[in-house]
Scaffold this active site. Structure first.
Site, PDB file in Angstrom:
ATOM      1  N   LYS A  69       0.838  -1.191   0.000  1.00  0.00           N
ATOM      2  CA  LYS A  69       0.000   0.000   0.000  1.00  0.00           C
ATOM      3  C   LYS A  69       0.877   1.246   0.000  1.00  0.00           C
ATOM      4  CE  LYS A  69      -3.773   1.928   2.863  1.00  0.00           C
ATOM      5  NZ  LYS A  69      -4.595   1.651   4.061  1.00  0.00           N
ATOM      6  N   SER A 145      -9.368   1.964   3.498  1.00  0.00           N
ATOM      7  CA  SER A 145      -8.421   2.708   2.688  1.00  0.00           C
ATOM      8  C   SER A 145      -7.446   1.831   1.908  1.00  0.00           C
ATOM      9  CB  SER A 145      -7.627   3.669   3.572  1.00  0.00           C
ATOM     10  OG  SER A 145      -6.824   2.970   4.514  1.00  0.00           O
ATOM     11  N   SER A 169      -9.759  -0.365   7.579  1.00  0.00           N
ATOM     12  CA  SER A 169      -9.183  -0.263   6.245  1.00  0.00           C
ATOM     13  C   SER A 169      -8.643  -1.556   5.670  1.00  0.00           C
ATOM     14  CB  SER A 169      -8.076   0.802   6.228  1.00  0.00           C
ATOM     15  OG  SER A 169      -8.633   2.083   6.388  1.00  0.00           O
TER      16      SER A 169
END
Length: 476
Positions: A69, A145, A169
């Site tokens: 990420k 997220s 997330s």
């Protein structure tokens, strides 16, 4: 290695093929790049491919490709832009502890995935580099997220990917994309060396995967503390991967169907939860309706608001200084600018009050887990929103208004972050109307990842989800 063979394997399976000499790491790596190139144009999950990262072929996951990420983890010499114009072009000077452990495990870091700006959202639609599409139905959000990581795994680019979770997330995009996503206990994975905690302990590292054994194997490979970390978690008797193949004892599971904000879960979500309850009963468990007391909902959101806003403000100030850029509407989206402003308005006394509220909630949940082995809820009260819907009012909301919006979208997940306890999204439901997955969330007490993985493995064996494939799939 063709794409059909590549996408049919999970991470553990790929590592086994490499160890046996059936395929080479280079063949696997090239298959992963081909998979990304084939479908990424449709869903926009990967923002950069790295083809020259060093590979360690000695670890338990040797040669397995891994996407990270674009937030929360540093890879030396690589851009880490956090989905924001404020940090466009930022390059990490050193590896995170987690990066080092992933390399030691034999994972090959292949690139970075999309994230909403500063992870302050549960949809992945940053203005900086564009929105990520759900591979099951391209009209809808991939969640956030860690939406880029989840969409990449769901579409077959890689078998598993790095994710973070400060309020849901990992679990929200796992639910939206039909994946397994386990948020670990606070401290199981080191956040070092530059930070001891993120968002005052709310946020953790983890992974999203298509199989339970992958998440277990990845946690086995990277868990553990290093000198200077603030937490030490006692080692489990067995490996987490061993736990995933062990059937759990009959469990007493409290069930909450509707969010604590007074709203109602959508009928399709309720139907998926009822189906899950039936599956649990068939496996010999005892699910029953429970009552949850965490205090007033408004106070719970305010507590999280203080943690998010104060930490976001300090983070933005540090990033602006490092990049020599101003904090304004040209560098930040309205939601984060509003959180930054609120963070500077909060007092130290208000932050101490938030810490006191967090302890009260954690103590109450500790008592809950004396009565129940787990808590079952939907991950989300509704299906993922259509692209463009989630952020359409962010220009008009102040910091507290934005937080209430985020928590209304995802009211079930933040409880585990506040308590520092593990929770997982299991892909047990599927919407008849939109063909979108519906994840079920199981929460347990601190350091109870082995028990969660036992149940997840049992559910996976009894009600396998691997045959379901999204509309956008690299193996087709």
């Amino acid at each position: 290695m063709n794409l059909s063979d590549y996408t049919s394997c999970d991470a553990v399976g790929l590592a086994m093929l490499i160890a046996q000499g059936d395929v080479t790491p280079e063949e696997v790596n090239q298959a992963a790049i081909k998979a990304i190139e084939k479908v990424n144009g449709e869903i926009h999950a990967v923002i950069e491919i790295w083809q020259d990262e060093p590979a360690n072929l000695q670890g338990p996951l040797q040669g397995v490709p891994m996407l990270v990420k674009d937030l929360g983890i540093a890879v030396s010499g690589r851009r880490n832009e956090l989905g924001s114009r404020l940090t466009a072009g930022y390059v990490s000077a050193q590896d995170s502890t987690l990066t080092q452990k992933m390399r030691q495990a034999g994972l090959v870091l292949l690139g970075r995935t999309t994230t909403p700006e500063l992870a302050a959202s549960t949809t992945t639609e940053p203005r900086f580099n564009g929105g990520t599409v759900n591979p099951w139905n391209k009209r809808y959000s991939a969640g956030g997220s860690s939406g880029g990581s989840a969409a990449a795994v769901a579409s077959g680019m890689v078998p598993a990917a790095h994710a973070t979770d400060g309020g849901g997330s990992i679990r929200v995009p796992a639910s939206a994309n039909g994946l397994f996503g386990l948020k670990p206990s606070r401290g199981r994975i080191s956040m070092g060396p530059e930070v001891d905690e993120v968002w005052s302990g709310l946020a953790v590292h983890g992974f999203v995967s298509r199989t339970v054994r992958d998440s277990a194997a990845l946690l086995d490979a990277v868990q553990g503390n290093t000198a200077g970390d603030p937490f030490i978690i006692a080692a489990t008797h067995n490996t987490l991967r061993e736990s995933a193949v062990q059937a759990p004892r009959p469990l007493r599971i409290g069930v909450i169907t509707h969010p604590l904000n007074g709203r109602r879960s959508d009928p399709e979500v309720v139907a998926a939860l009822e189906q899950t309850v039936g599956q649990l009963i068939a496996l010999g468990h005892q699910p029953e309706e429970a009552t949850l007391d965490i205090g007033r909902w408004e106070a719970f959101v305010e507590m999280n608001t203080r943690f998010w806003a104060a930490n976001t403000a300090a983070w933005i100030d540090a990033l602006a200084g490092a990049m020599n850029r101003s904090v304004n509407a040209d560098t930040l989206e309205p939601s984060n600018l509003a959180l930054w402003q609120l963070g500077h308005e909060l007092s130290a006394v208000e932050m101490v009050g938030a810490m006191h509220m967090r302890n009260a909630v954690t103590q109450r949940m500790g008592q809950f887990y004396q009565q129940y082995d787990m808590l079952l809820t939907p991950v989300l009260p509704a299906l993922p929103t259509e692209l463009g819907h989630y952020n359409r009012h962010q220009d008009t909301l102040d910091g507290r208004g934005w937080m209430h919006h985020v928590f209304d979208q995802s009211p079930f997940t933040a409880l585990a972050n506040v308590c520092g306890t593990p929770a997982m999204s299991v892909p047990l439901g599927l919407s008849p109307s939109s063909h979108l997955p519906i994840g079920m969330q199981f929460l347990a007490g601190f350091n109870q990842e082995p028990l969660l993985l036992q149940l997840a493995g049992q559910l996976e064996r009894a009600f396998p989800w691997h045959r379901r494939k999204p509309a956008v799939w690299a193996g087709q």
